[in-house]
Design a protein around this motif. Structure first.
Motif, PDB file in Angstrom:
ATOM      1  N   ASP A 251       0.853  -1.186   0.000  1.00 55.13           N
ATOM      2  CA  ASP A 251       0.000   0.000   0.000  1.00 55.13           C
ATOM      3  C   ASP A 251       0.889   1.235   0.000  1.00 55.13           C
ATOM      4  O   ASP A 251       1.389   1.654   1.043  1.00 55.13           O
ATOM      5  CB  ASP A 251      -0.934   0.013   1.215  1.00 55.13           C
ATOM      6  CG  ASP A 251      -1.900   1.190   1.144  1.00 55.13           C
ATOM      7  OD1 ASP A 251      -1.860   1.917   0.134  1.00 55.13           O
ATOM      8  OD2 ASP A 251      -2.689   1.380   2.086  1.00 55.13           O
TER       9      ASP A 251
ATOM     10  N   ASN B 117      -0.273   4.092  -1.103  1.00 55.44           N
ATOM     11  CA  ASN B 117      -1.217   5.207  -1.160  1.00 55.44           C
ATOM     12  C   ASN B 117      -0.766   6.295  -0.176  1.00 55.44           C
ATOM     13  O   ASN B 117      -0.729   6.058   1.023  1.00 55.44           O
ATOM     14  CB  ASN B 117      -2.598   4.676  -0.758  1.00 55.44           C
ATOM     15  CG  ASN B 117      -3.718   5.618  -1.134  1.00 55.44           C
ATOM     16  OD1 ASN B 117      -3.569   6.422  -2.061  1.00 55.44           O
ATOM     17  ND2 ASN B 117      -4.809   5.541  -0.414  1.00 55.44           N
TER      18      ASN B 117
ATOM     19  N   ARG C  95       4.407   5.149   4.251  1.00 57.70           N
ATOM     20  CA  ARG C  95       4.054   3.796   3.798  1.00 57.70           C
ATOM     21  C   ARG C  95       5.108   3.222   2.843  1.00 57.70           C
ATOM     22  O   ARG C  95       5.408   2.029   2.894  1.00 57.70           O
ATOM     23  CB  ARG C  95       2.692   3.816   3.125  1.00 57.70           C
ATOM     24  CG  ARG C  95       1.550   3.850   4.128  1.00 57.70           C
ATOM     25  CD  ARG C  95       0.227   3.961   3.434  1.00 57.70           C
ATOM     26  NE  ARG C  95      -0.895   3.729   4.338  1.00 57.70           N
ATOM     27  CZ  ARG C  95      -2.157   3.959   4.027  1.00 57.70           C
ATOM     28  NH1 ARG C  95      -2.480   4.420   2.839  1.00 57.70           N
ATOM     29  NH2 ARG C  95      -3.119   3.709   4.892  1.00 57.70           N
TER      30      ARG C  95
ATOM     31  N   HIS D  23      -1.562   0.807  -5.395  1.00 60.43           N
ATOM     32  CA  HIS D  23      -2.503   1.803  -5.899  1.00 60.43           C
ATOM     33  C   HIS D  23      -2.159   3.168  -5.309  1.00 60.43           C
ATOM     34  O   HIS D  23      -1.457   3.258  -4.295  1.00 60.43           O
ATOM     35  CB  HIS D  23      -3.953   1.436  -5.540  1.00 60.43           C
ATOM     36  CG  HIS D  23      -4.296   1.676  -4.093  1.00 60.43           C
ATOM     37  ND1 HIS D  23      -3.973   0.779  -3.098  1.00 60.43           N
ATOM     38  CD2 HIS D  23      -4.899   2.724  -3.472  1.00 60.43           C
ATOM     39  CE1 HIS D  23      -4.382   1.252  -1.933  1.00 60.43           C
ATOM     40  NE2 HIS D  23      -4.953   2.442  -2.122  1.00 60.43           N
TER      41      HIS D  23
ATOM     42  N   ARG E  19      -8.090   7.085  -5.905  1.00 55.10           N
ATOM     43  CA  ARG E  19      -9.197   6.371  -6.535  1.00 55.10           C
ATOM     44  C   ARG E  19      -9.482   7.041  -7.874  1.00 55.10           C
ATOM     45  O   ARG E  19      -9.411   8.273  -7.951  1.00 55.10           O
ATOM     46  CB  ARG E  19     -10.453   6.449  -5.671  1.00 55.10           C
ATOM     47  CG  ARG E  19     -10.301   5.787  -4.329  1.00 55.10           C
ATOM     48  CD  ARG E  19     -11.526   6.028  -3.479  1.00 55.10           C
ATOM     49  NE  ARG E  19     -11.326   5.471  -2.154  1.00 55.10           N
ATOM     50  CZ  ARG E  19     -12.136   5.677  -1.133  1.00 55.10           C
ATOM     51  NH1 ARG E  19     -13.217   6.418  -1.289  1.00 55.10           N
ATOM     52  NH2 ARG E  19     -11.893   5.138   0.043  1.00 55.10           N
TER      53      ARG E  19
ATOM     54  N   ARG F  18      -5.223   0.533  -9.940  1.00 57.57           N
ATOM     55  CA  ARG F  18      -6.597   1.043 -10.099  1.00 57.57           C
ATOM     56  C   ARG F  18      -6.840   1.665 -11.474  1.00 57.57           C
ATOM     57  O   ARG F  18      -7.917   2.186 -11.741  1.00 57.57           O
ATOM     58  CB  ARG F  18      -6.930   2.021  -8.963  1.00 57.57           C
ATOM     59  CG  ARG F  18      -7.033   1.277  -7.640  1.00 57.57           C
ATOM     60  CD  ARG F  18      -7.541   2.123  -6.504  1.00 57.57           C
ATOM     61  NE  ARG F  18      -7.686   1.298  -5.312  1.00 57.57           N
ATOM     62  CZ  ARG F  18      -8.025   1.754  -4.118  1.00 57.57           C
ATOM     63  NH1 ARG F  18      -8.253   3.047  -3.945  1.00 57.57           N
ATOM     64  NH2 ARG F  18      -8.151   0.942  -3.085  1.00 57.57           N
TER      65      ARG F  18
ATOM     66  N   SER G  93      -3.376  -2.555   5.113  1.00 61.97           N
ATOM     67  CA  SER G  93      -4.287  -1.393   5.103  1.00 61.97           C
ATOM     68  C   SER G  93      -5.264  -1.398   3.926  1.00 61.97           C
ATOM     69  O   SER G  93      -6.129  -0.533   3.850  1.00 61.97           O
ATOM     70  CB  SER G  93      -3.479  -0.094   5.149  1.00 61.97           C
ATOM     71  OG  SER G  93      -2.420  -0.151   4.232  1.00 61.97           O
ATOM     72  N   VAL G  94      -5.142  -2.366   3.014  1.00 61.81           N
ATOM     73  CA  VAL G  94      -6.144  -2.507   1.941  1.00 61.81           C
ATOM     74  C   VAL G  94      -6.849  -3.861   2.087  1.00 61.81           C
ATOM     75  O   VAL G  94      -7.654  -4.255   1.241  1.00 61.81           O
ATOM     76  CB  VAL G  94      -5.524  -2.383   0.527  1.00 61.81           C
ATOM     77  CG1 VAL G  94      -6.583  -1.943  -0.486  1.00 61.81           C
ATOM     78  CG2 VAL G  94      -4.382  -1.373   0.478  1.00 61.81           C
TER      79      VAL G  94
ATOM     80  N   HIS H  77      -9.206  -4.793   3.797  1.00 59.33           N
ATOM     81  CA  HIS H  77     -10.671  -4.765   3.942  1.00 59.33           C
ATOM     82  C   HIS H  77     -11.354  -4.653   2.585  1.00 59.33           C
ATOM     83  O   HIS H  77     -12.567  -4.554   2.522  1.00 59.33           O
ATOM     84  CB  HIS H  77     -11.107  -3.611   4.860  1.00 59.33           C
ATOM     85  CG  HIS H  77     -10.632  -2.242   4.435  1.00 59.33           C
ATOM     86  ND1 HIS H  77      -9.367  -1.988   3.964  1.00 59.33           N
ATOM     87  CD2 HIS H  77     -11.267  -1.040   4.410  1.00 59.33           C
ATOM     88  CE1 HIS H  77      -9.246  -0.700   3.684  1.00 59.33           C
ATOM     89  NE2 HIS H  77     -10.387  -0.114   3.943  1.00 59.33           N
ATOM     90  N   ARG H  78     -10.578  -4.632   1.511  1.00 56.48           N
ATOM     91  CA  ARG H  78     -11.143  -4.562   0.159  1.00 56.48           C
ATOM     92  C   ARG H  78     -10.985  -5.919  -0.522  1.00 56.48           C
ATOM     93  O   ARG H  78      -9.864  -6.460  -0.533  1.00 56.48           O
ATOM     94  CB  ARG H  78     -10.397  -3.520  -0.684  1.00 56.48           C
ATOM     95  CG  ARG H  78     -10.203  -2.169  -0.005  1.00 56.48           C
ATOM     96  CD  ARG H  78     -11.421  -1.338  -0.139  1.00 56.48           C
ATOM     97  NE  ARG H  78     -11.222  -0.017   0.419  1.00 56.48           N
ATOM     98  CZ  ARG H  78     -12.189   0.639   1.068  1.00 56.48           C
ATOM     99  NH1 ARG H  78     -13.372   0.097   1.237  1.00 56.48           N
ATOM    100  NH2 ARG H  78     -11.980   1.831   1.528  1.00 56.48           N
TER     101      ARG H  78
ATOM    102  N   GLY I  85      -5.896   2.585   8.049  1.00 57.40           N
ATOM    103  CA  GLY I  85      -7.030   3.429   8.412  1.00 57.40           C
ATOM    104  C   GLY I  85      -8.294   2.576   8.489  1.00 57.40           C
ATOM    105  O   GLY I  85      -8.581   1.955   9.507  1.00 57.40           O
ATOM    106  N   GLY I  86      -9.002   2.501   7.361  1.00 54.20           N
ATOM    107  CA  GLY I  86     -10.267   1.748   7.295  1.00 54.20           C
ATOM    108  C   GLY I  86     -10.109   0.280   7.692  1.00 54.20           C
ATOM    109  O   GLY I  86     -10.975  -0.286   8.370  1.00 54.20           O
TER     110      GLY I  86
END
Ligand code: 3PG
Length: 409
Positions: A22, A24, A39, A63, A66, A120, A156-157, A159-160, A383-384
Motif C-alpha cells: 500500500d 497510497n 508507507r 494503488h 481512486r 486502479r 491497510s487494503v 478490507h477490500r 485506516g479503514g
C-alpha cells in the motif's frame, strides 16, 4: 493470530514474486507531488528489501488514490522515492498487463525491483469479488503465469476484496509480507485475549465507527473500559440527553450523526460503568480555550477538547491498564490551545508499561508531532482496515491468505 504463511515459508531465490503493497500517500493536489512517504518506507525497508536480499525478482503492485479523484496519479514518483529509500535502482513501467509490463517482468534479474502502473487503472480492480471470481479476470490471468508467488503486504487494503488483494491467492502460493504479519500480530494482541485491564480510547470524528467498535469490544469482553472523546465523545454525551448547545448539536445533525444516538443509548444502558464520557470540556470561546463542566452545558461555543478533570480521570484509568488502544484524537489537536487532551492522554499511554496500539491517520500524526513514536507498543499504518478489524470484521485480504495457506499445507 490467524493461520497464514509468511515470508519464512517460501524460498524466494530466483523466483518472481508479485508483491501487493500500500503506497497510497498524501499528495499535494496542486503540484501532484507526494507529501509523505511513511508507507513507502515501511514496505520498502522491510518486505521489499528482504525479498531483494533473498534474490527474488520483485514485481510491485500498488494503488494511489481512486479513479476520478485528484490524488489518482501514476506510480512513477513512488518508484523514485523507493529507489532513494533503498539505495537500489527501482524500475517503473507505465503498463499493468500489456506487452510492456510482461516484457519488463520477464527481463527482471534476481534482486531487481519493478513497479507496475497503478493497479486502479484496471477498470475492474475495485469490483468486489471472491478470490475464485477474480482469478478469472484478465488481470490475474495475464500476470499470474509470470510469477511464482504472491506476497500480500497491504494490510491497510485488506478490507477490500479487490482483484490485486485476493485474486492471485486463488492461483499462486501466497504469503503475508512483513508489514501484514506485523500488523496482524500487533492487532491480535489488542483484540484476541489482550492483557487485562484493557482500555479502548475512542475519539476522532467518526462516531459511527466508535459505536461499532465499543459494542464489539464490550460485548466480547475484550475491553474493560471505553473512554470517549472528540466528536465521538459528543455523541455519547448527547445519548445521555445532554444538550451540548446550538453549534455542537447542529454539527452532529449536519454530519448526520444523530441517527446513532439510539444505538449509543442502548450501549450505555448495558455498560453504564465501563463506558466513560467527558466530565468537562474545553470550548473555543472566540479563539480562547475555556473549560466548563458538563453541568454548565449547553454552550453557545463549539466544543474543541476534553477538559482537565476528564483528562485526569482518563489518565488514572490508563495508568492501571495492561493493554491500551487509541483510535482518533480527543480534540482539535491541530490547534495548540486544544491539543491538551490528546497530548496528555498520549503521554500517559507512552509512560504506561501497558502494550499500546495507536491507529488512524490523525492519531498517528499527533503521536509523530509529539515525538512519542518510540514510546508506543505499535503504530498501525492502516485506516479503514484497522477500524474494520477492531469491529471484529473478517478482512477479505486476510481470509484469502488463510484459504491459500490451507491449500498449500
Ligand atoms: C488507505 O489509505 O486506507 C488504503 O490505501 C485504502 O484506500 P481506499 O480507501 O481508497 O481503498
Amino acid at each position: 493470530m490467524t493461520k497464514i504463511l509468511t515470508m519464512d515459508d517460501f524460498n524466494f531465490k530466483n523466483k518472481t514474486a508479485l508483491v501487493r503493497v500500500d503506497f497510497n500517500s498524501p499528495i499535494d493536489l496542486q503540484t501532484k507531488e507526494i507529501l509523505e512517504d511513511t508507507r513507502i518506507k515501511a514496505h520498502g525497508k522491510t518486505t521489499i528489501e528482504e525479498l531483494a536480499q533473498k534474490g527474488a525478482k520483485i514485481v510491485v503492485l500498488a494503488h494511489q488514490g481512486r479513479p476520478g479523484e485528484p490524488d489518482f496519479i501514476p506510480l512513477e514518483q513512488h518508484a523514485e522515492i523507493l529507489a532513494k529509500i533503498l539505495k537500489r535502482p527501482v524500475k517503473y513501467v507505465d503498463d499493468l498487463l500489456g506487452s510492456k509490463a510482461k516484457k519488463a517482468i520477464r527481463n527482471l534479474k534476481n534482486s531487481e525491483i519493478l513497479i507496475l502502473e497503478n493497479v486502479r487503472t484496471h477498470p475492474k480492480e475495485r469490483k468486489k469479488g471472491t478470490p475464485n471470481d477474480h482469478a478469472e479476470t484478465d488481470f490475474v490471468r495475464s500476470l499470474a503465469p509470470l510469477a511464482d508467488v504472491f506476497v500480500n503486504d497491504a494490510f491497510s487494503v485488506a478490507h477490500r476484496s479487490h482483484i490485486s488483494i485476493v485474486g492471485f491467492t486463488a492461483v499462486l502460493p501466497s504469503v503475508a509480507g512483513r508489514i501484514m504479519e506485523k500488523e496482524l500480530r500487533a492487532l491480535s494482541r489488542a483484540l484476541e485475549a489482550p492483557e487485562k485491564p484493557c482500555v479502548y480510547i475512542l475519539g476522532g470524528a467518526k462516531a459511527d465507527d466508535a459505536l461499532r467498535i465499543s459494542r464489539y469490544v464490550l460485548d466480547n469482553e475484550i475491553a474493560d473500559h471505553v473512554l470517549t472523546g472528540g466528536v465521538a465523545g459528543h455523541m455519547f454525551l448527547a445519548a445521555k440527553d445532554i444538550n451540548l448547545g446550538k453549534p455542537n448539536m447542529e454539527f452532529l445533525e449536519r454530519k448526520e450523526l444523530m441517527g446513532f444516538v439510539p444505538g449509543i443509548k442502548e450501549l450505555l444502558k448495558h455498560y453504564p460503568t465501563q463506558i466513560k464520557t467527558p466530565l468537562d470540556i474545553a470550548v473555543n470561546e472566540d479563539g480562547k480555550r475555556r473549560e466548563i463542566t458538563i453541568k454548565e452545558l449547553p454552550t453557545k461555543y463549539p466544543i474543541f477538547d476534553i477538559g482537565s478533570k476528564t483528562i485526569q480521570m482518563y489518565c488514572d484509568i490508563i495508568r492501571n491498564a495492561q493493554s491500551l488502544v487509541i483510535s482518533g484524537p480527543l480534540g482539535v489537536f491541530e490547534d495548540r490551545k486544544f491539543m491538551k487532551g490528546t497530548k496528555e492522554i498520549l503521554e500517559a499511554m507512552g509512560e504506561s508499561k501497558a502494550f499500546s496500539l495507536v491507529g488512524g491517520g490523525h492519531t498517528v500524526a499527533a503521536v509523530e508531532q509529539l515525538e512519542l513514536e518510540k514510546k508506543m507498543g505499535y503504530i498501525s499504518t492502516a485506516g479503514g482496515a484497522l477500524i474494520e478489524f477492531l469491529m471484529g470484521e473478517t478482512l477479505p485480504g486476510v481470509a484469502a491468505l488463510e484459504a491459500a495457506a490451507k491449500r498449500h499445507t
